[in-house]
Write a protein that holds these residues in place. Structure first.
Motif, PDB file in Angstrom:
ATOM      1  N   SER A   1      53.940 -10.691  10.766  1.00  0.00           N
ATOM      2  CA  SER A   1      52.371  -9.818  11.454  1.00  0.00           C
ATOM      3  C   SER A   1      51.361  -9.503  10.343  1.00  0.00           C
ATOM      4  CB  SER A   1      52.493  -8.546  10.716  1.00  0.00           C
ATOM      5  OG  SER A   1      52.484  -7.656   9.716  1.00  0.00           O
ATOM      6  N   GLY A   2      51.572 -10.637   8.817  1.00  0.00           N
ATOM      7  CA  GLY A   2      50.509 -11.486   8.356  1.00  0.00           C
ATOM      8  C   GLY A   2      49.825 -10.092   7.163  1.00  0.00           C
ATOM      9  N   ASP A   3      50.269  -9.167   7.645  1.00  0.00           N
ATOM     10  CA  ASP A   3      50.968  -8.365   6.315  1.00  0.00           C
ATOM     11  C   ASP A   3      51.425  -8.598   5.292  1.00  0.00           C
ATOM     12  OD1 ASP A   3      49.007  -6.738   8.253  1.00  0.00           O
ATOM     13  OD2 ASP A   3      50.493  -5.348   8.527  1.00  0.00           O
ATOM     14  N   ASN A   4      50.897  -8.149   3.368  1.00  0.00           N
ATOM     15  CA  ASN A   4      51.408  -9.226   2.443  1.00  0.00           C
ATOM     16  C   ASN A   4      52.446  -7.581   2.027  1.00  0.00           C
ATOM     17  OD1 ASN A   4      50.467 -10.731   1.938  1.00  0.00           O
ATOM     18  ND2 ASN A   4      48.474 -10.120   0.678  1.00  0.00           N
ATOM     19  N   MET A   5      53.368  -8.511   1.354  1.00  0.00           N
ATOM     20  CA  MET A   5      54.859  -7.337   1.869  1.00  0.00           C
ATOM     21  C   MET A   5      56.142  -7.457   0.424  1.00  0.00           C
ATOM     22  SD  MET A   5      57.341  -8.547   4.647  1.00  0.00           S
ATOM     23  CE  MET A   5      59.321  -8.120   3.350  1.00  0.00           C
ATOM     24  N   PHE A   6      56.564  -7.140  -0.090  1.00  0.00           N
ATOM     25  CA  PHE A   6      57.272  -6.941  -1.257  1.00  0.00           C
ATOM     26  C   PHE A   6      58.885  -7.014  -0.288  1.00  0.00           C
ATOM     27  CE2 PHE A   6      54.945  -5.326  -3.597  1.00  0.00           C
ATOM     28  CZ  PHE A   6      54.869  -5.134  -5.027  1.00  0.00           C
ATOM     29  N   GLY A   7      59.609  -8.464  -0.144  1.00  0.00           N
ATOM     30  CA  GLY A   7      60.850  -8.341   0.484  1.00  0.00           C
ATOM     31  C   GLY A   7      62.217  -9.014  -0.043  1.00  0.00           C
ATOM     32  N   ILE A   8      63.707  -9.429   0.049  1.00  0.00           N
ATOM     33  CA  ILE A   8      64.620  -8.986  -0.199  1.00  0.00           C
ATOM     34  C   ILE A   8      65.575  -9.801   1.184  1.00  0.00           C
ATOM     35  CG2 ILE A   8      66.606  -8.877  -1.520  1.00  0.00           C
ATOM     36  CD1 ILE A   8      65.305  -6.694  -2.736  1.00  0.00           C
ATOM     37  N   ASN A   9      65.926 -11.041   1.270  1.00  0.00           N
ATOM     38  CA  ASN A   9      66.798 -11.613   2.193  1.00  0.00           C
ATOM     39  C   ASN A   9      68.213 -11.671   1.682  1.00  0.00           C
ATOM     40  OD1 ASN A   9      65.068 -11.762   4.350  1.00  0.00           O
ATOM     41  ND2 ASN A   9      64.687 -13.815   4.547  1.00  0.00           N
ATOM     42  N   LEU A  10      69.036 -11.825   2.526  1.00  0.00           N
ATOM     43  CA  LEU A  10      70.809 -11.972   2.296  1.00  0.00           C
ATOM     44  C   LEU A  10      70.616 -13.006   3.408  1.00  0.00           C
ATOM     45  CD1 LEU A  10      72.259  -8.586   1.785  1.00  0.00           C
ATOM     46  CD2 LEU A  10      72.100 -10.359   0.319  1.00  0.00           C
ATOM     47  N   VAL A  11      71.510 -14.385   2.200  1.00  0.00           N
ATOM     48  CA  VAL A  11      71.993 -15.119   3.621  1.00  0.00           C
ATOM     49  C   VAL A  11      73.599 -15.665   3.402  1.00  0.00           C
ATOM     50  CG1 VAL A  11      71.361 -17.481   4.224  1.00  0.00           C
ATOM     51  CG2 VAL A  11      69.239 -16.469   3.201  1.00  0.00           C
ATOM     52  N   SER A  12      74.070 -15.455   4.476  1.00  0.00           N
ATOM     53  CA  SER A  12      75.861 -15.886   4.685  1.00  0.00           C
ATOM     54  C   SER A  12      76.092 -16.188   6.000  1.00  0.00           C
ATOM     55  CB  SER A  12      76.165 -14.465   3.999  1.00  0.00           C
ATOM     56  OG  SER A  12      77.393 -14.880   4.096  1.00  0.00           O
ATOM     57  N   GLU A  13      76.806 -17.186   6.088  1.00  0.00           N
ATOM     58  CA  GLU A  13      77.589 -17.764   7.470  1.00  0.00           C
ATOM     59  C   GLU A  13      78.027 -16.186   7.920  1.00  0.00           C
ATOM     60  OE1 GLU A  13      79.430 -21.390   7.381  1.00  0.00           O
ATOM     61  OE2 GLU A  13      77.191 -21.720   7.111  1.00  0.00           O
ATOM     62  N   SER A  14      78.932 -15.409   7.098  1.00  0.00           N
ATOM     63  CA  SER A  14      79.525 -14.447   7.692  1.00  0.00           C
ATOM     64  C   SER A  14      78.600 -13.065   8.588  1.00  0.00           C
ATOM     65  CB  SER A  14      80.020 -13.582   6.363  1.00  0.00           C
ATOM     66  OG  SER A  14      78.924 -12.409   5.514  1.00  0.00           O
ATOM     67  N   TYR A  15      77.627 -13.663   8.599  1.00  0.00           N
ATOM     68  CA  TYR A  15      76.303 -12.888   9.378  1.00  0.00           C
ATOM     69  C   TYR A  15      76.485 -13.180  10.678  1.00  0.00           C
ATOM     70  CZ  TYR A  15      74.402  -9.931   5.089  1.00  0.00           C
ATOM     71  OH  TYR A  15      74.825  -9.436   3.962  1.00  0.00           O
TER      72      TYR A  15
ATOM     73  N   PRO B   1      78.482 -14.046  13.087  1.00  0.00           N
ATOM     74  CA  PRO B   1      78.901 -12.931  14.593  1.00  0.00           C
ATOM     75  C   PRO B   1      77.960 -12.535  14.827  1.00  0.00           C
ATOM     76  CG  PRO B   1      80.420 -14.438  12.799  1.00  0.00           C
ATOM     77  CD  PRO B   1      79.159 -14.574  12.122  1.00  0.00           C
ATOM     78  N   TYR B   2      77.746 -11.791  13.787  1.00  0.00           N
ATOM     79  CA  TYR B   2      77.213 -10.030  14.589  1.00  0.00           C
ATOM     80  C   TYR B   2      75.614 -10.070  15.118  1.00  0.00           C
ATOM     81  CZ  TYR B   2      81.391  -9.809  11.140  1.00  0.00           C
ATOM     82  OH  TYR B   2      83.173  -9.748  11.079  1.00  0.00           O
ATOM     83  N   LEU B   3      75.038 -11.060  14.085  1.00  0.00           N
ATOM     84  CA  LEU B   3      73.884 -11.159  13.631  1.00  0.00           C
ATOM     85  C   LEU B   3      73.276 -12.229  14.672  1.00  0.00           C
ATOM     86  CD1 LEU B   3      72.533 -10.050  10.403  1.00  0.00           C
ATOM     87  CD2 LEU B   3      73.115  -8.843  12.053  1.00  0.00           C
ATOM     88  N   GLY B   4      73.422 -13.105  15.042  1.00  0.00           N
ATOM     89  CA  GLY B   4      73.003 -14.529  15.761  1.00  0.00           C
ATOM     90  C   GLY B   4      72.700 -15.159  14.463  1.00  0.00           C
ATOM     91  N   SER B   5      72.523 -15.005  13.440  1.00  0.00           N
ATOM     92  CA  SER B   5      71.632 -15.377  12.879  1.00  0.00           C
ATOM     93  C   SER B   5      72.656 -15.635  10.622  1.00  0.00           C
ATOM     94  CB  SER B   5      70.419 -14.681  12.124  1.00  0.00           C
ATOM     95  OG  SER B   5      69.505 -15.157  10.931  1.00  0.00           O
ATOM     96  N   ASN B   6      72.310 -16.569  10.199  1.00  0.00           N
ATOM     97  CA  ASN B   6      72.756 -15.962   9.014  1.00  0.00           C
ATOM     98  C   ASN B   6      71.699 -15.182   7.893  1.00  0.00           C
ATOM     99  OD1 ASN B   6      70.886 -17.996   8.294  1.00  0.00           O
ATOM    100  ND2 ASN B   6      72.287 -19.524   7.374  1.00  0.00           N
TER     101      ASN B   6
END
Length: 248
Positions: free
Chosen positions: A114-128, A130-135
């Protein structure tokens, strides 16, 4: 597989990792301790990156990510993971399952969608996929999340209790020092029962100082029991080494 504990709120993020690298089972000593797994990004605004799973694959991903001098979009990190995974599987198809079960976790401070500043954390894994449609799986604001060592998969009673603790926290209602204290306590419980995770941890944080209107990036490592003793005295933040600052 590494222990990773993550937490984020509207004014900080924290990632914690152990320092045990597990080797092949036929080695005389099937692990090596004191291995740096949590790394600082060199790009401004980016926080820390670590991983859990195939050490050789993850080390390649982390090395490519931390040496990238300018990251303008976090999708660049996701793309590094994707391309490295495909390269490794092409070179050795037998590697595929280990890569599917591997994760990276990374933090940053910057704009959200949205253009707002934030503190973020992402997890990346091919195991996601089948459940999320994204890694990619983002850690929600107020969430505390744990990636458990693989040898706890058959200790369901333990992980059920730990997952209930994860879900009981609203990190938005906790100061960063209290959050780190709770993360350390959970790390201690995991390392006491898992042979794949040791008691030494590394912590990388980004947080907003309301007094100076500054974003601090800082890190700390040590034995979890010693760090808990410091945290109990509410002095844990004083032990962190500042890596970078951004004045708002």
């Amino acid at each position: 597989m590494t222990t990773i504990i993550m937490a984020r709120s509207n004014n900080f993020s924290a990632i914690m990792s152990d320092t045990r690298e597990n080797l092949y089972e036929y080695e005389d000593v099937p692990y090596k301790d004191g291995v740096q797994k949590l790394f600082s990004f060199s790009s401004k605004g980016m926080g820390y990156i670590t991983g859990a799973g195939s050490a050789e694959f993850l080390n390649e991903v982390k090395q490519k990510a931390i040496t990238k001098r300018h990251i303008s979009n976090i999708n660049e990190i996701n793309n590094i993971f994707d391309t490295t995974a495909q390269e490794c599987k092409r070179l050795d198809p037998n590697w595929a399952e280990d890569i599917v079960q591997s994760y990276i976790a990374y933090s940053w401070y910057g704009e959200d969608y949205s253009g707002d500043n934030m503190f973020g954390i992402n997890l990346v894994s091919e195991s996601y996929i089948p459940y999320l449609g994204s890694n990619v799986r983002s850690i929600n604001e107020g969430e505390l999340k744990i990636i458990y060592p693989a040898d706890l998969a058959d200790k369901k009673n333990f992980t059920d209790v730990m997952q209930a603790k994860e879900q009981s926290f609203n990190v938005n209602e906790m100061p960063i020092s209290k959050t780190i204290f709770e993360m350390l306590r959970m790390f201690r419980e995991i390392s006491s029962i898992s042979t794949l995770s040791n008691s030494e941890c590394q912590i990388g944080i980004q947080y907003l100082s309301n007094l100076s209107k500054t974003i601090h990036k800082a890190e700390l490592s040590g034995d979890v029991k010693k760090l808990i003793n410091i945290a109990q005295k509410n002095k844990i933040l004083t032990k962190f080494k500042t890596v970078d600052e951004i004045t708002l």
